[in-house]
Design a protein around this motif. Structure first.
Motif, PDB file in Angstrom:
ATOM      1  N   ILE A 151       4.965   0.274  -3.126  1.00 37.73           N
ATOM      2  CA  ILE A 151       5.413  -1.123  -3.070  1.00 37.73           C
ATOM      3  C   ILE A 151       4.213  -2.067  -3.187  1.00 37.73           C
ATOM      4  O   ILE A 151       4.226  -3.041  -3.954  1.00 37.73           O
ATOM      5  CB  ILE A 151       6.194  -1.391  -1.774  1.00 37.73           C
ATOM      6  N   VAL A 155       3.397  -4.863  -6.197  1.00 45.18           N
ATOM      7  CA  VAL A 155       3.178  -6.276  -5.865  1.00 45.18           C
ATOM      8  C   VAL A 155       1.809  -6.734  -6.358  1.00 45.18           C
ATOM      9  O   VAL A 155       1.677  -7.800  -6.982  1.00 45.18           O
ATOM     10  CB  VAL A 155       3.303  -6.503  -4.346  1.00 45.18           C
ATOM     11  N   TYR A 159       1.146  -9.500  -9.386  1.00 43.78           N
ATOM     12  CA  TYR A 159       0.330 -10.680  -9.074  1.00 43.78           C
ATOM     13  C   TYR A 159      -0.852 -10.773 -10.040  1.00 43.78           C
ATOM     14  O   TYR A 159      -1.153 -11.851 -10.571  1.00 43.78           O
ATOM     15  CB  TYR A 159      -0.164 -10.581  -7.634  1.00 43.78           C
TER      16      TYR A 159
END
Length: 203
Positions: A151, A155, A159
């Motif tokens: 996870i 992320v 980003y």
């Protein structure tokens, strides 16, 4: 150990031989095999979608990727067998470079190398079967559960892609494309993977 996982072993050997030859003998080989959107789209050098995964820009880059392949490739090959293992590995690499090709289609000077996209696919496939196995980063003494690492990895990659960042030469978009490609291919090739994952989450 190596007899049980011949394809992981072969991929390790090929990466070490090809990258080692390029780094020690023929540095120009890195550019000839690298992922270059301009050469692929205009020159139709489609082989670069695969060959880029067998050359690396330095020994640290090569070593980190090969250690990751060694630890995650072997259990995936044992679990899924050689055919599905290879489909996930090369399918993830194509997904990684396909995503990068779309993002960098108008950047004629862009280039990338390394097996990270393919290995990311194996890593995320591994997380479906062993979500709570501990992953240790850079010899950090506290392991991170595989699902938490996955996870966080997604992320961070999203980003970085949104900001157009390539810290330290890391192609985050290739990691993201390879991870998602490997995840989807694992679910497609082993339908029980989702059930196994949900069961270990207590769902």
């Amino acid at each position: 150990m190596f007899i049980e996982t011949p394809w992981t072993t072969l991929l390790l050997v090929l990466n070490l031989l090809i990258s080692g030859y390029a780094l020690l003998v023929d540095p120009a080989l890195i550019d000839r095999l690298a992922f270059r959107p301009a050469h692929i789209l205009r020159g139709r050098e489609y082989y670069r979608m695969i060959t880029a995964g067998f050359v690396h820009v330095g020994w640290a880059h090569l070593l980190f990727n090969m250690i990751t392949l060694f630890f995650f490739g072997r259990p995936m090959e044992v679990l899924l067998g050689p055919v599905r293992f290879l489909l996930i590995y090369f399918g993830a690499e194509l997904a990684a470079h396909g995503f990068s090709l779309w993002l960098h289609r108008n950047r004629p000077m862009y280039a990338a190398v390394g097996a990270s996209g393919a290995i990311s696919g194996l890593l995320f496939g591994y997380c479906l079967f062993f979500p709570f196995d501990r992953i240790y980063l850079f010899f950090f003494p506290v392991g991170i559960p595989a699902v938490v690492f996955a996870i966080g990895y997604v992320v961070l990659s999203i980003y970085a892609v949104q900001r157009g960042v390539q810290d330290g030469g890391i192609a985050h978009e290739a990691h993201l494309g390879g991870a998602l490609g490997g995840l989807l291919l694992t679910l497609l090739l082993e339908p029980q993977a989702l059930t196994i994952f949900l069961r270990q989450l207590g769902l």
